[in-house]
Design a protein around this motif. Structure first.
Motif, mmCIF file in Angstrom:
data_model
loop_
_atom_site.group_PDB
_atom_site.id
_atom_site.type_symbol
_atom_site.label_atom_id
_atom_site.label_comp_id
_atom_site.label_asym_id
_atom_site.label_seq_id
_atom_site.Cartn_x
_atom_site.Cartn_y
_atom_site.Cartn_z
ATOM 1 N N LYS A 183 53.256 -76.152 4.813
ATOM 2 C CA LYS A 183 54.054 -76.148 3.716
ATOM 3 C C LYS A 183 55.405 -77.288 4.141
ATOM 4 O O LYS A 183 55.923 -77.808 3.311
ATOM 5 N N GLY A 184 55.399 -77.423 5.745
ATOM 6 C CA GLY A 184 56.159 -78.376 6.089
ATOM 7 C C GLY A 184 55.851 -79.821 5.784
ATOM 8 O O GLY A 184 56.655 -80.824 5.747
ATOM 9 N N ALA A 185 54.628 -79.980 6.122
ATOM 10 C CA ALA A 185 54.091 -81.630 5.871
ATOM 11 C C ALA A 185 54.505 -82.328 4.530
ATOM 12 O O ALA A 185 55.015 -83.456 4.681
ATOM 13 N N PRO A 186 54.466 -81.751 3.591
ATOM 14 C CA PRO A 186 54.672 -82.626 2.341
ATOM 15 C C PRO A 186 56.066 -82.799 2.276
ATOM 16 O O PRO A 186 56.243 -83.845 1.926
ATOM 17 N N LEU A 187 57.156 -82.033 2.762
ATOM 18 C CA LEU A 187 58.274 -82.256 2.645
ATOM 19 C C LEU A 187 58.843 -83.268 3.802
ATOM 20 O O LEU A 187 59.282 -84.372 3.333
ATOM 21 N N VAL A 188 58.181 -83.393 4.953
ATOM 22 C CA VAL A 188 58.439 -84.413 5.870
ATOM 23 C C VAL A 188 57.993 -85.770 5.040
ATOM 24 O O VAL A 188 58.420 -86.658 5.245
ATOM 25 N N ALA A 189 56.851 -85.766 4.492
ATOM 26 C CA ALA A 189 55.951 -87.021 4.202
ATOM 27 C C ALA A 189 56.956 -87.396 2.807
ATOM 28 O O ALA A 189 57.548 -88.682 3.000
ATOM 29 N N LEU A 190 57.483 -86.693 2.206
ATOM 30 C CA LEU A 190 58.411 -87.063 1.050
ATOM 31 C C LEU A 190 59.804 -87.565 1.737
ATOM 32 O O LEU A 190 60.135 -88.770 1.417
ATOM 33 N N LEU B 20 58.784 -95.707 10.865
ATOM 34 C CA LEU B 20 58.973 -94.820 9.828
ATOM 35 C C LEU B 20 57.760 -95.067 8.978
ATOM 36 O O LEU B 20 57.188 -94.219 8.252
ATOM 37 N N LEU B 21 57.024 -95.981 8.650
ATOM 38 C CA LEU B 21 55.836 -96.401 8.279
ATOM 39 C C LEU B 21 54.770 -95.268 8.570
ATOM 40 O O LEU B 21 53.843 -94.778 7.879
ATOM 41 N N MET B 22 54.940 -94.792 9.988
ATOM 42 C CA MET B 22 53.680 -93.886 10.426
ATOM 43 C C MET B 22 54.230 -92.648 10.385
ATOM 44 O O MET B 22 52.900 -91.649 10.067
ATOM 45 N N ILE B 23 55.561 -92.126 10.062
ATOM 46 C CA ILE B 23 55.600 -90.640 9.840
ATOM 47 C C ILE B 23 54.927 -90.239 8.951
ATOM 48 O O ILE B 23 54.486 -89.170 8.605
ATOM 49 N N PRO B 24 55.280 -90.882 7.308
ATOM 50 C CA PRO B 24 54.565 -89.965 6.389
ATOM 51 C C PRO B 24 52.837 -89.741 6.427
ATOM 52 O O PRO B 24 52.493 -88.690 6.277
ATOM 53 N N ALA B 25 52.241 -90.966 7.231
ATOM 54 C CA ALA B 25 50.686 -90.642 7.564
ATOM 55 C C ALA B 25 50.583 -89.683 8.485
ATOM 56 O O ALA B 25 49.619 -88.964 8.299
ATOM 57 N N ILE B 26 51.550 -89.519 9.460
ATOM 58 C CA ILE B 26 51.221 -88.462 10.610
ATOM 59 C C ILE B 26 51.599 -87.134 9.867
ATOM 60 O O ILE B 26 50.653 -86.134 10.201
ATOM 61 N N ALA B 27 52.612 -87.180 8.826
ATOM 62 C CA ALA B 27 52.705 -85.666 8.264
ATOM 63 C C ALA B 27 51.384 -85.473 7.405
ATOM 64 O O ALA B 27 50.854 -84.487 7.553
ATOM 65 N N LEU B 28 50.906 -86.279 6.911
ATOM 66 C CA LEU B 28 49.482 -86.182 6.048
ATOM 67 C C LEU B 28 48.486 -85.372 7.051
ATOM 68 O O LEU B 28 47.530 -84.569 6.754
ATOM 69 N N VAL B 29 48.274 -86.395 8.153
ATOM 70 C CA VAL B 29 47.349 -85.919 9.039
ATOM 71 C C VAL B 29 47.676 -84.378 9.706
ATOM 72 O O VAL B 29 46.808 -83.603 9.636
ATOM 73 N N ALA B 30 48.873 -84.140 9.788
ATOM 74 C CA ALA B 30 49.203 -82.566 10.452
ATOM 75 C C ALA B 30 48.783 -81.766 9.201
ATOM 76 O O ALA B 30 48.187 -80.512 9.232
ATOM 77 N N PRO C 155 37.081 -77.837 6.562
ATOM 78 C CA PRO C 155 36.305 -78.925 7.383
ATOM 79 C C PRO C 155 36.664 -80.297 6.516
ATOM 80 O O PRO C 155 36.730 -81.253 7.211
ATOM 81 N N LEU C 156 36.645 -80.428 5.343
ATOM 82 C CA LEU C 156 36.825 -81.643 4.633
ATOM 83 C C LEU C 156 38.210 -82.328 4.895
ATOM 84 O O LEU C 156 38.315 -83.490 5.202
ATOM 85 N N SER C 157 39.198 -81.518 4.966
ATOM 86 C CA SER C 157 40.455 -82.007 5.266
ATOM 87 C C SER C 157 40.511 -82.665 6.591
ATOM 88 O O SER C 157 41.389 -83.301 6.998
ATOM 89 N N THR C 158 39.942 -81.725 7.644
ATOM 90 C CA THR C 158 39.724 -82.042 8.911
ATOM 91 C C THR C 158 39.438 -83.576 9.207
ATOM 92 O O THR C 158 39.831 -84.329 9.903
ATOM 93 N N ILE C 159 38.141 -83.832 8.550
ATOM 94 C CA ILE C 159 37.245 -84.985 8.620
ATOM 95 C C ILE C 159 38.456 -86.160 7.855
ATOM 96 O O ILE C 159 38.635 -87.204 8.433
ATOM 97 N N GLY C 160 39.093 -85.719 6.836
ATOM 98 C CA GLY C 160 39.997 -86.783 6.247
ATOM 99 C C GLY C 160 41.177 -87.214 7.220
ATOM 100 O O GLY C 160 41.443 -88.259 7.231
ATOM 101 N N SER C 161 41.506 -86.169 8.065
ATOM 102 C CA SER C 161 42.671 -86.453 8.888
ATOM 103 C C SER C 161 42.302 -87.241 10.072
ATOM 104 O O SER C 161 43.081 -88.374 10.524
ATOM 105 N N GLN C 162 40.974 -87.024 10.514
ATOM 106 C CA GLN C 162 40.586 -87.943 11.497
ATOM 107 C C GLN C 162 40.386 -89.386 10.849
ATOM 108 O O GLN C 162 40.633 -90.267 11.669
ATOM 109 N N ARG C 163 39.991 -89.724 9.851
ATOM 110 C CA ARG C 163 39.790 -90.686 9.238
ATOM 111 C C ARG C 163 41.389 -91.512 9.095
ATOM 112 O O ARG C 163 41.338 -92.779 9.404
ATOM 113 N N GLU C 164 41.914 -90.752 8.674
ATOM 114 C CA GLU C 164 43.445 -91.034 8.422
ATOM 115 C C GLU C 164 43.931 -91.854 9.848
ATOM 116 O O GLU C 164 44.800 -92.811 9.824
ATOM 117 N N MET C 165 43.861 -90.940 10.837
ATOM 118 C CA MET C 165 44.227 -91.465 11.995
ATOM 119 C C MET C 165 43.660 -92.846 12.580
ATOM 120 O O MET C 165 44.408 -93.686 13.231
#
Lengths: 148, 345
Positions: B71-78, B116-126, B134-144
């Motif tokens: 729940k927190g990641a979308p808020l942090v990204a925004l 600051l450019l990194m933080i929204p991406a890190i929030a997405l990864v988290a 499993p699909l979103s885990t693969i997505g997170s690894q690729r985003e990293m």
């Protein structure tokens, strides 16, 4: 179901496509509806990759015994409010697979279906027309007249 | 006017304008992409309608997710995307309006912009890792992987700018956006330096789609491959937050490129104030010109690249950034470094 959000379905409708045992002809026609010739995106219709983002579940093909549970599970994963659209004769009435032992029956025997698009396969125009009928149904629901 | 009042007005107008223009930008991007494919395409206001619909839909939180991260990641990204946009735009607006004050001289630090450019991406990864799919885990690894691969060319570009600024304006802070805006990097450059800046700009042409997750660098959200990757489990209003964050971040990155490479305003080019009918219209003209530059950079680096390329494999992305784009930006950096010596010869 919130009635308000139906209003925005008319502007933006994201579809998730499941193949529940189709021969691929209907799938190809759905893709044809997105090509430059028919361009469903101009109405805000978009194919998405996951049921969580979907507003409408597009089901092609007759329901096989093997996939029945998966289709019901995917249906439950779609957030409310949602619509179900069956494309092709097989999903409506089992089509040519009437007497097959491997079929679990038409789609509406297992999940509630809102729009039927008949044809084997239906033309892309018919699929877009089916979406327009879905919008009409939503309008009726908005007016509180669900008997259609 | 009080400095704090000016600052608050700028922040609030940037936020409101940023949300509006970010969503409008998405619509224009889809329209341009449709035109390239000889389709009609969705209306320009499509982004607003999509967002309203998502806000009204049911929001599902998966059972096996880590709820507070999910729940927190979308808020942090925004919030961080909005912060990024404000942090880039306010110093530039100060430069455009010609409002000078010692309080704002150090505003807009490049190094902070990179983080600051990194933080929204890190929030997405988290968020992707916490979703328990499993699909979103693969997505997170690729985003990293994409995040780490773009880091080096980005840092090299920023250092090149700081080096140039320390030569151009020794009295001003070298890492500040305000300095970069008031001293265009093309000033006082020999042929080698101009070639270097062009190389850095062409590296940024590929960094923008990678930072904003657009084709050919949208491996993390590949919808046909891994079912929207790290957004696979997000629905309803959290998805809307992520979409809004992405729109704001795209606008922020494009604005950063405009501020770094093309900061010249109307008054610099025309050489003086713009006066029509006795009213000074310089500031509205400057803002219109800035929006024009943003839309050109946006459509070239996001829409045009998006329709003309296919999605790369994730191994190709890391190789592309770590070898090619890094090599290009380091060459640009070296050319900018040796330019004064070539000129002196």
């Amino acid at each position: 179901m919130k009635k308000d959000s139906f209003k925005y379905f008319k502007r933006s409708l994201w579809a998730f496509h499941i193949n529940s045992g189709s021969c691929n002809a209907c799938d190809i026609e759905i893709l044809a509806a997105l090509t430059p010739r028919y361009d469903a995106e101009r109405f805000g219709i978009k194919l998405v990759g996951t049921p969580r983002h979907a507003d409408v579940l597009v089901i092609t093909g007759t329901m096989t015994e093997k996939i029945k549970d998966k289709v019901i599970r995917v249906f439950n994963q779609v957030p409310d409010p949602k619509l179900v659209m069956v494309v092709g004769s097989c999903g409506i009435s089992k089509g040519v697979f009437q007497e097959s032992y491997a079929m679990a029956g038409p789609v509406d025997a297992h999940i509630p279906v809102d729009v039927y698009v008949p044809g084997c396969p239906p033309r892309p125009e018919a699929i877009i027309y089916g979406v327009a009928r879905a919008w009409e149904k939503l309008e009726m629901l908005e007016k509180g007249n669900a008997a259609s | 006017m009080n400095e704090l009042t000016v600052f608050l007005i700028m922040v609030i107008s940037t936020l409101i304008g940023g949300i509006y223009l970010g969503l409008l930008g998405r619509g224009i991007d889809r329209k341009i992409a449709a035109k390239f494919q000889s389709r009609i395409g969705p209306p320009i206001r499509q982004g607003f309608w999509d967002l309203k619909k998502l806000m009204l839909k049911q929001t599902i939180v998966p059972e096996n997710s880590i709820t507070w991260v999910f729940k927190g990641a979308p808020l942090v990204a925004l919030v961080t995307s909005a912060m990024l946009l404000v942090y880039i735009m306010v110093p530039y607006l100060l430069y455009l309006t010609g409002y000078e004050s010692p309080m704002f001289a150090h505003m807009g630090d490049f190094i902070l912009v990179i983080y600051l450019l990194m933080i929204p991406a890190i929030a997405l990864v988290a968020g992707g890792f916490s979703a328990g799919s499993p699909l979103s885990t693969i997505g997170s690894q690729r985003e990293m992987v994409v995040l780490m691969a773009t880091e080096l060319p980005l840092a090299v570009t920023v250092i090149a700018f700081a080096v140039k600024m320390s030569v151009l304006a020794p009295s001003m802070p070298s890492f500040s956006i305000f300095t970069a805006a008031s001293n265009p990097v093309w000033n006082g450059m020999g042929p080698a330096g101009i070639l270097g800046v062009i190389l850095l700009a062409s590296a940024f042409l590929f960094i923008i789609p990678a930072e904003t997750g657009k084709i050919p660098f949208d491996q993390a959200e590949a919808e046909t491959e891994i079912a929207e990757g790290l957004l696979a489990e997000y629905s309803g209003k959290y998805l809307a937050f992520f979409q809004l964050a992405e729109a704001l971040k795209s606008l922020g990155v494009v604005a950063l490129v405009v501020v770094l490479f093309f900061p010249q305003g109307v008054s610099t080019i025309m050489g003086g104030q713009m006066i029509a009918g006795g009213i000074n219209i310089t500031v509205p003209c400057e803002i219109m010109f800035f929006l024009l530059k943003v839309s050109v950079v946006y459509s070239v680096s996001i829409s045009f690249i998006r329709v003309s390329m296919a999605r790369l494999k994730i191994s190709q992305v890391s190789k592309f950034f770590i070898y090619s784009v890094s090599a290009v930006s380091i060459t640009g950096f070296i050319l900018i470094m040796i330019d004064p010596r070539i000129m002196a010869m």
